[in-house]
Write a protein that holds these residues in place. Structure first.
Motif, short mmCIF file in Angstrom:
data_model
loop_
_atom_site.label_atom_id
_atom_site.label_comp_id
_atom_site.label_asym_id
_atom_site.label_seq_id
_atom_site.Cartn_x
_atom_site.Cartn_y
_atom_site.Cartn_z
N VAL A 1 10.70 48.86 -25.97
CA VAL A 1 9.50 49.30 -25.25
C VAL A 1 9.96 49.92 -23.94
N MET A 2 9.05 50.59 -23.26
CA MET A 2 9.32 51.06 -21.92
C MET A 2 9.47 49.84 -21.01
N GLY A 3 10.64 49.67 -20.43
CA GLY A 3 10.90 48.47 -19.65
C GLY A 3 11.61 48.78 -18.35
N ASP A 4 11.74 47.74 -17.52
CA ASP A 4 12.41 47.86 -16.22
C ASP A 4 13.84 47.38 -16.38
N VAL A 5 14.79 48.32 -16.39
CA VAL A 5 16.19 48.02 -16.64
C VAL A 5 16.86 47.51 -15.37
N GLU A 6 17.49 46.33 -15.46
CA GLU A 6 18.17 45.71 -14.33
C GLU A 6 19.69 45.84 -14.43
N ALA A 7 20.22 45.82 -15.64
CA ALA A 7 21.67 45.84 -15.84
C ALA A 7 21.99 46.22 -17.27
N LEU A 8 23.21 46.66 -17.50
CA LEU A 8 23.69 46.93 -18.86
C LEU A 8 25.01 46.20 -19.07
N GLU A 9 25.21 45.74 -20.28
CA GLU A 9 26.49 45.14 -20.66
C GLU A 9 27.18 46.04 -21.66
N VAL A 10 28.34 46.53 -21.28
CA VAL A 10 29.18 47.34 -22.16
C VAL A 10 30.29 46.41 -22.65
N ASP A 11 30.13 45.90 -23.85
CA ASP A 11 31.01 44.88 -24.41
C ASP A 11 32.10 45.55 -25.22
N THR A 12 33.35 45.47 -24.73
CA THR A 12 34.48 46.10 -25.43
C THR A 12 35.39 45.08 -26.09
N ARG A 13 34.88 43.88 -26.36
CA ARG A 13 35.72 42.85 -26.96
C ARG A 13 36.37 43.33 -28.26
N HIS A 14 37.66 43.04 -28.38
CA HIS A 14 38.53 43.38 -29.52
C HIS A 14 38.96 44.85 -29.51
N PHE A 15 38.40 45.66 -28.62
CA PHE A 15 38.89 47.02 -28.43
C PHE A 15 39.90 46.98 -27.29
N LYS A 16 41.17 46.80 -27.65
CA LYS A 16 42.23 46.57 -26.66
C LYS A 16 42.99 47.85 -26.31
N GLY A 17 43.34 48.63 -27.33
CA GLY A 17 44.05 49.88 -27.07
C GLY A 17 43.20 51.09 -27.36
N ASN A 18 41.92 50.87 -27.61
CA ASN A 18 41.05 51.99 -28.01
C ASN A 18 39.68 51.95 -27.33
#
Length: 338
Positions: A88-105
């Motif tokens: 829905v249209m919402g009020d964005v406070e933060a984003l999580e960019v989760d790169t777990r297991h992406f170590k060399g890429n």
């Protein structure tokens, strides 16, 4: 938009996941619309509710199988991107960019843009900057905070220049839009889709406390709130911040799928507080005295309610002594409807 570039910890990201609403959640209606490239791993993996995993021996015809979104290696000086439609249209406070297991890429950095629109973007859409180039760590839950909430319907994440991201979570609030209801119509002000939010609980060992406020009925036991088995006495509880001050008229406690681990009974208290989470000095009022609960059943309480003429901002569900509840609904009228 200013961005908090201080190094976050895994624990900070987990706190956001437990206490904030993920506006990109598929359970609420979020979706991945398009991307520039997903040669190695499909873009749709970005919004999976499950935690990312790594399977060392698993390969596909395209290369190493990865639990996330992964593009080819860029050789043309351009960057890869993905477009997310929020539930829905919402009020964005933060984003999580989760790169777990992406170590060399993993990408070296990301850029974030947004729009607030009732329609999906196309090639003519003018995206607004949300966060300029922001460095991210590999194999890490990168939490990007904004200095103030931004009303958004869609997010475009650009990887600089390419690589892989396991999950994308967009944390924020959902405003209660009165124009979506008929005048005088009661509303579930505890529901996530109406702006309610779980703000604290005694325990959420088996599943997130936010599940209690999701739309519809639960799909299984994991799609609810379940605590450990208590061995030291006492009881478990959860506090929900209602979307607006509410005069409560009906409460529903659903134990769907909880057949051998439902609570024996429950009570519900309510309070008025200006804070997101009431403090220890808050005066709680009983609105639902202790009620016997049953397995795998939606319990509706109307005549049992007490002190229901006041407006309340928060409710506290107490379960005795422990167990699992699938959904909680707090239905009533906001102040301007009375």
């Amino acid at each position: 938009m200013k961005v908090d570039l201080k190094q976050t910890t895994e624990n900070q990201a987990e706190i956001f996941a437990q206490t904030r609403i993920n506006l990109a959640s598929r359970a609420l209606g979020g979706d991945v619309l398009s991307c520039s490239d997903d040669f190695f791993a499909e873009k749709d993996n970005l919004l999976l509710a499950s935690e990312p995993v790594f399977l060392p021996e698993k390969f596909t015809a395209y290369g190493k199988w990865m639990d996330g979104w992964e593009s080819r290696r860029r050789r043309d000086g351009k960057n890869d991107w993905v477009v997310i439609r929020l539930a829905v249209m919402g009020d964005v406070e933060a984003l999580e960019v989760d790169t777990r297991h992406f170590k060399g890429n993993a990408p070296g950095a990301v850029q974030l843009e947004y729009i607030a629109s009732e329609t999906d973007p196309d090639e003519k859409t003018r995206w607004q900057p949300l966060a300029e180039r922001t460095e991210v760590q590999s194999d890490f839950r990168n939490l990007i905070n904004f200095d103030k909430p931004v009303r958004a319907s869609h997010i475009r994440l650009t990887m600089i220049p390419d690589g892989g991201i396991a999950r994308l979570r967009v944390y924020g609030d959902i405003p209660l839009e009165s124009q979506n209801r008929l005048p005088g119509e009661p509303v579930d002000t505890a529901a996530i889709m109406n702006g309610g939010r779980s703000v604290a609980c005694s325990d959420s060992f088996f599943s997130s406390m936010q599940n209690l406020l999701l739309p519809g009925r639960g799909t299984d036991m994991h799609d609810g709130w379940e605590t450990r088995r208590r061995r030291q006495g006492g009881h478990d509880w959860m506090i929900v911040r209602l979307s607006v001050p509410t005069q409560i008229k009906r409460i529903e406690v659903d134990t769907l799928h909880f057949k051998g681990n439902y609570p024996d009974s429950c009570t519900i208290e309510a309070c008025q507080s200006p804070d997101e989470q009431p403090d220890e000095n808050t005066q709680w009022v009983t609105v639902l005295p202790e009620q016997k609960l049953h397995a795998h059943r939606n319990h509706t309480f109307l005549k049992q309610l007490e002190n229901a003429r006041q407006l309340y901002t928060h409710v506290r569900l107490n379960i005795f002594p422990d167990g699992g509840v699938s959904r909680l609904r707090v239905i009533g009228y906001e102040a301007n409807q009375l």
